[in-house]
Design a protein around this motif. Structure first.
Motif, PDB file in Angstrom:
ATOM      1  N   ASN A   1       0.852  -1.189   0.000  1.00  0.00           N
ATOM      2  CA  ASN A   1       0.000   0.000   0.000  1.00  0.00           C
ATOM      3  C   ASN A   1       0.873   1.217   0.000  1.00  0.00           C
ATOM      4  N   GLU A   2       0.399   2.254   0.712  1.00  0.00           N
ATOM      5  CA  GLU A   2       1.250   3.406   0.778  1.00  0.00           C
ATOM      6  C   GLU A   2       1.159   4.105   2.094  1.00  0.00           C
ATOM      7  N   ASP A   3       2.287   4.635   2.523  1.00  0.00           N
ATOM      8  CA  ASP A   3       2.410   5.271   3.828  1.00  0.00           C
ATOM      9  C   ASP A   3       3.595   6.201   3.779  1.00  0.00           C
ATOM     10  N   ALA A   4       4.375   6.304   4.863  1.00  0.00           N
ATOM     11  CA  ALA A   4       5.482   7.257   4.874  1.00  0.00           C
ATOM     12  C   ALA A   4       6.728   6.674   5.491  1.00  0.00           C
ATOM     13  N   PRO A   5       7.902   7.307   5.279  1.00  0.00           N
ATOM     14  CA  PRO A   5       9.189   6.855   5.765  1.00  0.00           C
ATOM     15  C   PRO A   5       9.523   7.217   7.214  1.00  0.00           C
ATOM     16  N   ALA A   6      10.738   6.705   7.770  1.00  0.00           N
ATOM     17  CA  ALA A   6      11.184   7.026   9.147  1.00  0.00           C
ATOM     18  C   ALA A   6      12.492   6.410   9.643  1.00  0.00           C
TER      19      ALA A   6
ATOM     20  N   GLU B   1       5.770  -4.524  22.310  1.00  0.00           N
ATOM     21  CA  GLU B   1       7.220  -4.410  22.158  1.00  0.00           C
ATOM     22  C   GLU B   1       7.643  -4.792  20.746  1.00  0.00           C
ATOM     23  N   ALA B   2       6.946  -5.769  20.164  1.00  0.00           N
ATOM     24  CA  ALA B   2       7.289  -6.212  18.812  1.00  0.00           C
ATOM     25  C   ALA B   2       7.078  -5.108  17.785  1.00  0.00           C
ATOM     26  N   ARG B   3       6.115  -4.229  18.008  1.00  0.00           N
ATOM     27  CA  ARG B   3       5.861  -3.123  17.070  1.00  0.00           C
ATOM     28  C   ARG B   3       7.092  -2.225  16.914  1.00  0.00           C
ATOM     29  N   GLU B   4       7.944  -2.193  17.975  1.00  0.00           N
ATOM     30  CA  GLU B   4       9.125  -1.341  17.912  1.00  0.00           C
ATOM     31  C   GLU B   4      10.146  -1.834  16.903  1.00  0.00           C
ATOM     32  N   ALA B   5      10.061  -3.111  16.532  1.00  0.00           N
ATOM     33  CA  ALA B   5      11.008  -3.665  15.564  1.00  0.00           C
ATOM     34  C   ALA B   5      10.438  -3.676  14.148  1.00  0.00           C
TER      35      ALA B   5
ATOM     36  N   VAL C   1      12.159   4.611   4.923  1.00  0.00           N
ATOM     37  CA  VAL C   1      11.717   3.742   6.008  1.00  0.00           C
ATOM     38  C   VAL C   1      11.282   4.576   7.207  1.00  0.00           C
ATOM     39  N   LYS C   2      10.240   4.143   7.872  1.00  0.00           N
ATOM     40  CA  LYS C   2       9.732   4.829   9.054  1.00  0.00           C
ATOM     41  C   LYS C   2       9.581   3.844  10.199  1.00  0.00           C
ATOM     42  N   THR C   3      10.010   4.264  11.396  1.00  0.00           N
ATOM     43  CA  THR C   3       9.894   3.411  12.575  1.00  0.00           C
ATOM     44  C   THR C   3       8.745   3.884  13.464  1.00  0.00           C
ATOM     45  N   LEU C   4       8.463   3.121  14.496  1.00  0.00           N
ATOM     46  CA  LEU C   4       7.312   3.393  15.349  1.00  0.00           C
ATOM     47  C   LEU C   4       7.389   4.765  16.001  1.00  0.00           C
TER      48      LEU C   4
ATOM     49  N   VAL D   1       1.883  -7.251  12.091  1.00  0.00           N
ATOM     50  CA  VAL D   1       2.118  -5.823  12.281  1.00  0.00           C
ATOM     51  C   VAL D   1       2.373  -5.237  10.901  1.00  0.00           C
ATOM     52  N   GLY D   2       1.629  -4.187  10.545  1.00  0.00           N
ATOM     53  CA  GLY D   2       1.800  -3.582   9.225  1.00  0.00           C
ATOM     54  C   GLY D   2       1.090  -2.251   9.128  1.00  0.00           C
ATOM     55  N   SER D   3       0.945  -1.774   7.912  1.00  0.00           N
ATOM     56  CA  SER D   3       0.350  -0.451   7.671  1.00  0.00           C
ATOM     57  C   SER D   3      -0.771  -0.537   6.639  1.00  0.00           C
ATOM     58  N   PRO D   4      -1.834  -1.295   6.906  1.00  0.00           N
ATOM     59  CA  PRO D   4      -2.928  -1.394   5.931  1.00  0.00           C
ATOM     60  C   PRO D   4      -3.632  -0.061   5.757  1.00  0.00           C
ATOM     61  N   ALA D   5      -3.877   0.313   4.486  1.00  0.00           N
ATOM     62  CA  ALA D   5      -4.588   1.562   4.155  1.00  0.00           C
ATOM     63  C   ALA D   5      -3.926   2.781   4.798  1.00  0.00           C
ATOM     64  N   GLY D   6      -2.610   2.706   5.011  1.00  0.00           N
ATOM     65  CA  GLY D   6      -1.905   3.842   5.593  1.00  0.00           C
ATOM     66  C   GLY D   6      -2.010   3.924   7.100  1.00  0.00           C
ATOM     67  N   LEU D   7      -2.640   2.934   7.744  1.00  0.00           N
ATOM     68  CA  LEU D   7      -2.774   2.933   9.206  1.00  0.00           C
ATOM     69  C   LEU D   7      -1.542   2.248   9.791  1.00  0.00           C
ATOM     70  N   GLU D   8      -0.536   3.046  10.093  1.00  0.00           N
ATOM     71  CA  GLU D   8       0.780   2.511  10.427  1.00  0.00           C
ATOM     72  C   GLU D   8       0.787   1.670  11.694  1.00  0.00           C
ATOM     73  N   PHE D   9       1.571   0.583  11.649  1.00  0.00           N
ATOM     74  CA  PHE D   9       1.857  -0.279  12.796  1.00  0.00           C
ATOM     75  C   PHE D   9       0.571  -0.853  13.414  1.00  0.00           C
ATOM     76  N   THR D  10      -0.371  -1.173  12.532  1.00  0.00           N
ATOM     77  CA  THR D  10      -1.615  -1.822  12.951  1.00  0.00           C
ATOM     78  C   THR D  10      -1.347  -3.282  13.292  1.00  0.00           C
ATOM     79  N   VAL D  11      -1.978  -3.768  14.348  1.00  0.00           N
ATOM     80  CA  VAL D  11      -1.850  -5.165  14.761  1.00  0.00           C
ATOM     81  C   VAL D  11      -3.166  -5.890  14.474  1.00  0.00           C
ATOM     82  N   THR D  12      -3.088  -7.048  13.814  1.00  0.00           N
ATOM     83  CA  THR D  12      -4.261  -7.907  13.634  1.00  0.00           C
ATOM     84  C   THR D  12      -3.925  -9.292  14.167  1.00  0.00           C
ATOM     85  N   SER D  13      -4.950 -10.067  14.463  1.00  0.00           N
ATOM     86  CA  SER D  13      -4.702 -11.390  15.062  1.00  0.00           C
ATOM     87  C   SER D  13      -5.528 -12.472  14.373  1.00  0.00           C
ATOM     88  N   GLY D  14      -5.102 -13.709  14.567  1.00  0.00           N
ATOM     89  CA  GLY D  14      -5.812 -14.864  14.021  1.00  0.00           C
ATOM     90  C   GLY D  14      -5.137 -16.132  14.482  1.00  0.00           C
TER      91      GLY D  14
END
Length: 616
Positions: free
Chosen positions: A29-34, A65-69, A177-180, A228-241
């Protein structure tokens, strides 16, 4: 077997064995750097106690904590995800994230092909009619067809401009690249795997939080999974399954999960409950829910050992990289650090381009410029993307994605986004109805004097569906909305006067409110004015005026979806008036209605999502 052939075969087998008609789509998708942080890897100590509260707390802390990596990776207008895999801050992502195969460019190209076919069809139709029907030349129908053709050609030009802009961005795009914590840095792709959808990046960064690839993992079907990802530009989103299966197709192993993998998740980590990386998210089955695929971490380790010369030791085999020989990772990183330049993004310029494209109705171009603006966190980009997806502009309508963009714009204080988000919660448009959230966002917008929000709050208290009914509160909000310029509130307060709802019944005041709203172009108010003349409500009975306003209302309503329109009332009135009026009166009423249409059409431009609610 080459990367392309292996994955082409894999995709075909997936489509046949899992869900035959589904189309596989890569998820970027698309988002921003860091830019990254502490030089420590993610270490999680599993809880000794197994009670539910302790385990849940452990999982939450682990994933936080994992989101930080994790990182967000931007290449031009396209954005995906990735993560740090070792102390050298090596970044893992998907190959398709860093390759110039922007999905937006493909979409625009497909749209151009479609418009070209329509243009050709329109030209052939006009030429055929000119040959077969002599009267067609110079006729109103030919003028209409020519206008339609010019409109199509204009849209084709807009699409070409958008295509050229995207192509230019891709040619000049750098990987960022963009970090948390919001820091950014430019990165360089050092390896694109030939046989897997993996790529490895390095950049000007000294320290980072990272996942330790040396930690042993043993994925088991049924275990919990997290992305952990950036779906639809929503950075560092967490989903589960859960891990749904382990698939092997012609030697290519993929992990199947029902954790949501959406555009923007590509290249991000697939984790277990202890925040250990078990895979790299890579694709999902298009049009299907709950079928995503990830490359096992064992494959990543193998690629690192074969393709990269790291500080921890030399590779066991010659490198298979995009370079001609082994890559000296440390030398490159030190050189990048010495020559690093800060990544400067002119957000205001991005926002200006987005707004200009939208205001000038260049929606194809706006889809690109506003998406880029949004990916850099700008309010206007969020709002206009949400607006275009909500209204179905540029051929794309997605209420659910629109709600995500509107949330981001509302949270940054955009009044119109707050108003629209409140209505989306109120009517359940693209989002689950939620009375508390509806009141929250409508109140936020009302505090900024949004006429639509004030009117919506008046309706909420008048109807009493999600709060206790209070006509006093309703009238108060309608009065404030009228002061802010609301036409709809004029009509709604008129209804309260006519029916005596919480106010002393006053048909004259009700008619006055209807007439003011009607003169601002509100078709429902015009119908109400006609009814007042028809039934002698607050005004003397006058069938000519009734017919004139009724006809004007119908003409102004034509082509619009209006939730409050009463077709039965309009039909019964028209039938009665036509039967009782003579030809002279009808001619007089028709002339008056034409005058009303000229003077009082399309003046009211207030936004209401009530009509959209019934379409979902």
């Amino acid at each position: 077997m080459s990367y392309t052939r292996v994955f082409a075969a894999t995709f075909r087998l997936l489509a046949v064995s899992l869900i035959a008609p589904a189309l596989l789509t890569a998820c970027s998708n698309e988002d921003a750097p860091a830019q990254p942080e502490k030089g420590t890897h993610i270490v999680i100590v599993e809880p000794k106690s197994q009670d539910k509260q302790t385990v849940d707390t452990h999982i939450i802390r682990s994933i936080q904590e994992a989101r930080e990596a994790a990182v967000s990776i931007s290449v031009g207008a396209s954005v995906g995800s990735g993560f740090f895999i070792n102390k050298d801050c090596l970044i893992v992502t998907n190959r398709h994230v860093v390759e110039f195969d922007n999905p937006a460019l493909q979409e625009v190209s497909a749209a151009i092909d479609k418009v070209d076919r329509k243009t050709q069809e329109a030209r052939e139709r006009i030429a055929t009619w000119e040959k077969q029907y002599p009267r067609y030349k110079g006729s109103a129908q030919q003028n209409t067809d020519q206008d339609r053709l010019r409109s199509i050609e204009k849209y084709r030009q807009e699409l070409q401009q958008a295509y050229d802009k995207l192509s230019s961005e891709q040619r000049n795009a750098s990987v960022q690249v963009k970090t948390l914590d919001g820091r950014t840095f430019a990165a360089h792709t050092v390896v694109k795997s030939e046989d897997t959808d993996l790529a490895f990046l390095v950049g000007a960064v000294k320290e980072c939080r990272y996942f330790d690839a040396a930690v042993k993992t043993d994925p088991a079907v049924g275990q919990p999974t997290y992305t952990v990802g950036s779906p639809a530009g929503l950075e560092f989103t967490v989903t589960s399954g859960i891990l749904s299966g382990i698939r092997d197709f012609e030697g290519v192993t993929l992990l199947q999960t029902d954790a949501a993998i959406n555009p923007g998740n590509s290249g991000g980590p697939l984790l277990d409950a202890n925040a250990k990386v078990i895979g790299v998210n890579t694709l999902r089955l298009s049009g299907m829910e709950g079928i995503g695929m990830a490359i096992p971490i064992a494959t990543v380790k193998d690629q690192i050992s074969r393709n990269l010369l790291l500080a921890s030791g030399a590779p066991s085999q010659p490198a298979t990289t995009t370079a001609s020989a082994k890559f000296d990772y440390d030398s490159y990183r030190e050189n990048a650090l010495r020559n690093a330049q800060p990544v400067a993004v002119d957000v205001s310029q991005l926002s200006d381009a987005c707004e200009q494209d939208y205001v000038n109705s260049k929606y194809a171009a706006a889809m690109t410029s506003c998406k880029t603006s949004s990916s850099h966190g700008h309010q206007q980009g969020h709002f206009y993307m949400g607006k275009m997806l909500l209204d179905g502009l540029a051929g794309q309508q997605d209420y659910y994605l629109a709600a995500d963009y509107m949330k981001k714009a509302a949270e940054t204080g955009n009044m119109e986004a707050q108003m629209l988000l409140g209505q989306m919660y109120q009517y359940g448009v693209g989002i689950s109805p939620n009375s508390a959230s509806a009141l929250k966002w409508l109140t936020e917008a009302a505090n900024q004097n949004s006429r639509e929000a004030l009117n919506s709050l008046g309706l909420i208290y008048k109807e009493g569906k999600i709060v206790y009914r209070s006509y006093e509160q309703a009238a108060n909000y309608f009065e404030k909305a009228i002061a802010a310029g609301s036409t709809n509130a004029l009509h709604n307060l008129g209804v309260m006067y006519i029916q005596g709802q919480g106010l002393a019944k006053n048909e004259s005041k009700g008619f006055e409110h209807f007439l003011k709203a009607a003169q601002r172009g509100n078709p429902v108010s015009q119908l109400s004015v006609a009814f007042c003349y028809y039934k002698k409500l607050g005004v003397n009975k006058d069938y000519v005026e009734a017919y004139a306003w009724l006809t004007a209302a119908e003409l102004n309503k034509k082509g619009k979806t209006i939730s409050d329109w009463d077709p039965q009332r309009a039909s019964e009135m028209k039938q009665f008036l036509k039967g009782i009026m003579n030809s002279k009166q009808l001619a007089q009423a028709t002339a008056m209605s034409n005058d009303y249409v000229k003077r009082y059409s399309n003046v009211s431009t207030e936004t209401s999502l009530a009509a959209k609610a019934g379409k979902l």
